[in-house]
Design a protein around this motif. Structure first.
Motif, PDB file in Angstrom:
ATOM      1  N   ILE A 100      50.671  33.850  33.733  1.00 13.87           N
ATOM      2  CA  ILE A 100      49.760  35.606  33.561  1.00 13.87           C
ATOM      3  C   ILE A 100      49.071  35.307  34.932  1.00 13.87           C
ATOM      4  O   ILE A 100      48.846  34.753  35.712  1.00 13.87           O
ATOM      5  N   HIS A 101      49.953  36.555  36.241  1.00 12.84           N
ATOM      6  CA  HIS A 101      49.185  36.523  37.143  1.00 12.84           C
ATOM      7  C   HIS A 101      49.132  38.056  36.895  1.00 12.84           C
ATOM      8  O   HIS A 101      48.848  39.128  36.580  1.00 12.84           O
ATOM      9  N   TRP A 102      47.338  38.538  37.433  1.00 13.54           N
ATOM     10  CA  TRP A 102      46.925  39.213  37.433  1.00 13.54           C
ATOM     11  C   TRP A 102      46.551  40.250  38.840  1.00 13.54           C
ATOM     12  O   TRP A 102      46.101  39.796  39.813  1.00 13.54           O
ATOM     13  N   HIS A 103      47.553  41.185  38.690  1.00 11.72           N
ATOM     14  CA  HIS A 103      47.907  41.413  40.132  1.00 11.72           C
ATOM     15  C   HIS A 103      47.357  42.731  40.692  1.00 11.72           C
ATOM     16  O   HIS A 103      46.567  43.809  40.091  1.00 11.72           O
ATOM     17  N   GLY A 104      46.677  42.695  41.744  1.00  9.82           N
ATOM     18  CA  GLY A 104      45.944  43.617  41.960  1.00  9.82           C
ATOM     19  C   GLY A 104      44.300  42.552  41.887  1.00  9.82           C
ATOM     20  O   GLY A 104      43.273  43.368  42.372  1.00  9.82           O
ATOM     21  N   LEU A 105      43.762  41.830  41.589  1.00  9.22           N
ATOM     22  CA  LEU A 105      42.149  41.653  40.796  1.00  9.22           C
ATOM     23  C   LEU A 105      41.919  41.107  41.350  1.00  9.22           C
ATOM     24  O   LEU A 105      42.629  40.175  42.323  1.00  9.22           O
ATOM     25  N   LEU A 106      40.415  41.080  41.985  1.00 11.53           N
ATOM     26  CA  LEU A 106      40.066  39.560  43.111  1.00 11.53           C
ATOM     27  C   LEU A 106      39.846  38.629  42.167  1.00 11.53           C
ATOM     28  O   LEU A 106      38.407  39.035  40.967  1.00 11.53           O
ATOM     29  N   LEU A 107      39.937  37.470  42.409  1.00  9.07           N
ATOM     30  CA  LEU A 107      39.527  36.537  41.939  1.00  9.07           C
ATOM     31  C   LEU A 107      39.111  35.565  42.135  1.00  9.07           C
ATOM     32  O   LEU A 107      40.765  35.008  43.370  1.00  9.07           O
ATOM     33  N   PRO A 108      38.895  34.044  41.781  1.00 14.08           N
ATOM     34  CA  PRO A 108      39.103  33.032  41.976  1.00 14.08           C
ATOM     35  C   PRO A 108      40.760  32.133  42.190  1.00 14.08           C
ATOM     36  O   PRO A 108      41.345  32.360  40.920  1.00 14.08           O
ATOM     37  N   PHE A 109      41.056  31.877  43.427  1.00 14.01           N
ATOM     38  CA  PHE A 109      42.589  31.691  43.749  1.00 14.01           C
ATOM     39  C   PHE A 109      42.869  31.469  42.419  1.00 14.01           C
ATOM     40  O   PHE A 109      43.953  30.767  42.265  1.00 14.01           O
ATOM     41  N   GLN A 110      42.125  29.949  42.522  1.00 12.21           N
ATOM     42  CA  GLN A 110      43.099  29.099  40.996  1.00 12.21           C
ATOM     43  C   GLN A 110      43.028  29.616  39.520  1.00 12.21           C
ATOM     44  O   GLN A 110      43.666  28.961  38.609  1.00 12.21           O
ATOM     45  N   PHE A 111      42.653  31.496  39.283  1.00 13.03           N
ATOM     46  CA  PHE A 111      42.856  31.894  37.959  1.00 13.03           C
ATOM     47  C   PHE A 111      44.148  32.913  38.367  1.00 13.03           C
ATOM     48  O   PHE A 111      44.205  33.720  37.785  1.00 13.03           O
ATOM     49  N   ASP A 112      44.646  32.737  39.489  1.00 16.07           N
ATOM     50  CA  ASP A 112      45.726  33.744  39.840  1.00 16.07           C
ATOM     51  C   ASP A 112      46.879  33.331  39.440  1.00 16.07           C
ATOM     52  O   ASP A 112      47.709  34.859  38.958  1.00 16.07           O
ATOM     53  N   GLY A 113      47.367  32.398  38.780  1.00 14.42           N
ATOM     54  CA  GLY A 113      47.777  32.720  37.710  1.00 14.42           C
ATOM     55  C   GLY A 113      49.630  32.236  38.810  1.00 14.42           C
ATOM     56  O   GLY A 113      50.825  32.698  38.023  1.00 14.42           O
ATOM     57  N   VAL A 114      49.031  31.943  39.465  1.00 16.08           N
ATOM     58  CA  VAL A 114      50.823  31.806  40.056  1.00 16.08           C
ATOM     59  C   VAL A 114      51.095  29.546  39.974  1.00 16.08           C
ATOM     60  O   VAL A 114      50.970  29.244  41.123  1.00 16.08           O
TER      61      VAL A 114
END
Length: 568
Positions: A100-114
């Motif tokens: 799951i990618h959290w589209h548009g959310l500002l977060l640590p890159f390791q939780f971006d989900g790609v």
């Protein structure tokens, strides 16, 4: 031991998949599947459990396999609050990897989900926890970034409530636009590779009187069709609003006099929508989760992965909320009604739009009354003149068109909306509500959007993602870069940068350039944004048309301090 690079990881995985006899998933063997519910539930709090599974889905006369999350298509609405922390526990019950990618959310890159960029993905049977603070508010969405799962139902909305109450509205609805097809996403990809016109049922014929004989010959010479607007169309898609097709009679209720906020999300795989409520004006207050100065309009085009929040005050009665596909091959419909059970009658589909020479990146000589006969012969060469490209653009089979004179088209409202007689939103109408910090640009760069429509090959700078993953786009931490996107193709591309908001260079003053995470680049044109690269890590950067991304129009952006003396 050899170094494990991102390129080696991806190519090794691809090779393994090619030579290994993978087990057929249960749903493909005819196993009985639970029917996914249309629409979504809502989850909130600091710990949220999400479960991805195989389901069956149906709407109207179409039914087929779906990837549902918590048993619904779309998956659940996740409602969060600015300033909280959240842990999203995701269990993968599929027989293939997921994410799951959290589209548009500002977060640590390791939780971006790609997968392959920021984390390994979620294996079958595994549970993965995304954990991060909520640093923003607004309307966003989430979706799979694994294979083509997003097409089959693996997506859902996110609302982040402001830390301060918002007094501008009385009622609040999510309007999540998408598509459903019973055809397997990989079957769609195969058909597009065989013939990019496969799903077209509206191609212009030689006897249609709208175009002169000279123009028809020119389009034929360039192996292009002026109605090649959408790769996948209503011939296989049912267009959905909150998981409901037009035959499902979705109702959104209101009381007369109420100010209704509609959080409109384009969660589709491939479809640009033209959104309107005939007879009811809309006031745009936000785009991509970021507040803008209010703009009153009657219609807007929303690219794949964009969001727009509008406020409406509909009069007593039932009103059709219409999301018409850009190529006019179908629409999503809901009734905004003050009388439960009263279904609004939608307007008919409008006339099919036609591409022009401007969409080729040329002046429209025909529209200016110039003789076209003298241009024959030279036109095809002009459209393939690679000498106009910078040296860092790779010229090969994946690059079949060069726009001779690409121009900034930020003021263009979208194909088919430039001739209507009511108010239509343009990017040039948008201004950031809050002032941006003013900084001079440190450097400028160009990225070319390239492709071969006939072979269905897509890329940045003529290079497919799988060929360039060890050579990312590099930004220094906190570097301010002006990025000019040059669209060398005749299709609109919604370009999305993960982990950041950029400022669209749209004619607004520097302090009020609107913030976006996804920007549409019109055919044969340029579009520019200013980025302050202040989120460290590796981030995906890609066209959000799912099959374009899958075919190679993707890159990795790396944000970190440059090594001593390395520069950019």
């Amino acid at each position: 031991m050899p170094e494990i690079t991102r390129r080696r990881l991806i190519t090794s995985t691809a090779a393994l998949a090619a030579v290994t006899s993978l087990p057929m998933p249960g749903w493909a063997k005819g196993r009985s599947l639970t029917h996914a519910k249309r629409g979504f539930g809502e989850y909130s709090g600091e710990d949220i459990e999400l479960s991805i599974g195989d389901h069956h889905f149906s709407t109207g006369g179409r039914s087929g396999h779906a990837f549902a999350v918590n048993g619904t298509v779309p998956g659940p609405l996740i409602r969060l609050k600015e300033g909280q922390d959240v842990r999203l526990h995701v269990t993968n019950n599929l027989e293939e990897d997921s994410s799951i990618h959290w589209h548009g959310l500002l977060l640590p890159f390791q939780f971006d989900g790609v997968p392959g960029v920021s984390f390994p993905g979620i294996k079958p049977g595994q549970r993965f926890t995304y954990e991060f603070p909520i640093r923003q508010n607004g309307t966003y969405w989430w979706h799979s970034h694994s294979g083509l799962q997003e097409q089959a139902g693996h997506y859902g909305p996110i609302i982040i409530e402001s830390a301060e109450p918002d007094p501008r509205y009385d009622r609040d609805y999510v309007v999540l636009l998408s598509e459903f097809t019973p055809m397997h996403p990989h079957a769609i990809m195969r058909k597009l590779k065989v013939g990019e016109h496969y799903f077209q049922r509206q191609m212009q014929t030689a006897n249609e009187g709208e175009m002169s004989g000279e123009m028809r010959r020119m389009w034929g010479q360039m192996r292009m069709n002026p109605r090649d607007i959408s790769d996948v169309t209503g011939s296989t898609y049912t267009f959905l609003i909150n998981g409901h097709g037009p035959a499902d009679n979705l109702e959104l209720e209101f009381k007369p006099g109420e100010r209704v906020r509609l959080r409109i999300i384009n969660g589709s795989a491939m479809t640009f929508f033209n959104v309107r409520i005939p007879g009811v004006p809309m006031t745009v207050i936000q785009t991509d989760g970021q507040d803008v100065d209010e703009v009153e309009i009657d219609e807007f085009q929303i690219g794949v992965a964009e969001t727009y929040d509008v406020i409406v005050t509909p009069p007593d009665g039932s009103h059709a909320l219409v999301a018409e596909a850009m190529d006019r091959s179908g629409m999503g419909v809901a009734s905004l009604t003050s009388h439960k059970g009263h279904i609004a009658t939608p307007p008919p589909l409008r006339k099919i739009p036609t591409l022009t020479m401007t969409d080729m990146g040329m002046m429209d000589h025909a529209a200016m009354g110039h003789d076209m006969g003298s241009m024959e012969g030279g036109m095809d060469h002009s459209m393939r003149d690679a000498s106009k490209l910078p040296d860092d653009v790779t010229v090969g089979p994946g690059l079949d068109m060069v726009a001779p004179m690409p121009m900034d088209r930020m003021g263009f409202p979208g194909l088919g909306l430039d001739t209507v007689d009511h108010r239509v939103l343009r990017y040039t109408d948008l201004k950031a509500k809050r002032m941006n910090p003013h900084r001079e640009v440190d450097r400028e760069m160009e990225i070319h959007l390239t492709g071969n429509m006939e072979r269905y090959m897509w890329s940045f700078d003529g290079k497919k993602f799988s060929a360039v993953t060890d050579n990312p786009i590099r930004f220094g931490y906190d570097e301010r870069v002006r990025v000019k996107l040059v669209n060398q193709t005749m299709m609109s591309h919604p370009i999305h940068l993960h982990g950041h908001f950029f400022e669209m260079v749209n004619g607004a003053d520097h302090m009020h350039q609107p913030l976006k995470h996804t920007m549409v680049v019109q055919p044969g044109s340029t579009a520019t944004f200013d980025l302050t690269a202040n989120e460290p890590g590796d981030w995906a950067f890609h066209c959000h048309l799912l099959y374009h991304m899958h075919a190679g129009m993707m890159q990795v952006v790396t944000v970190r301090p440059f090594p001593e003396g390395a520069g950019a």
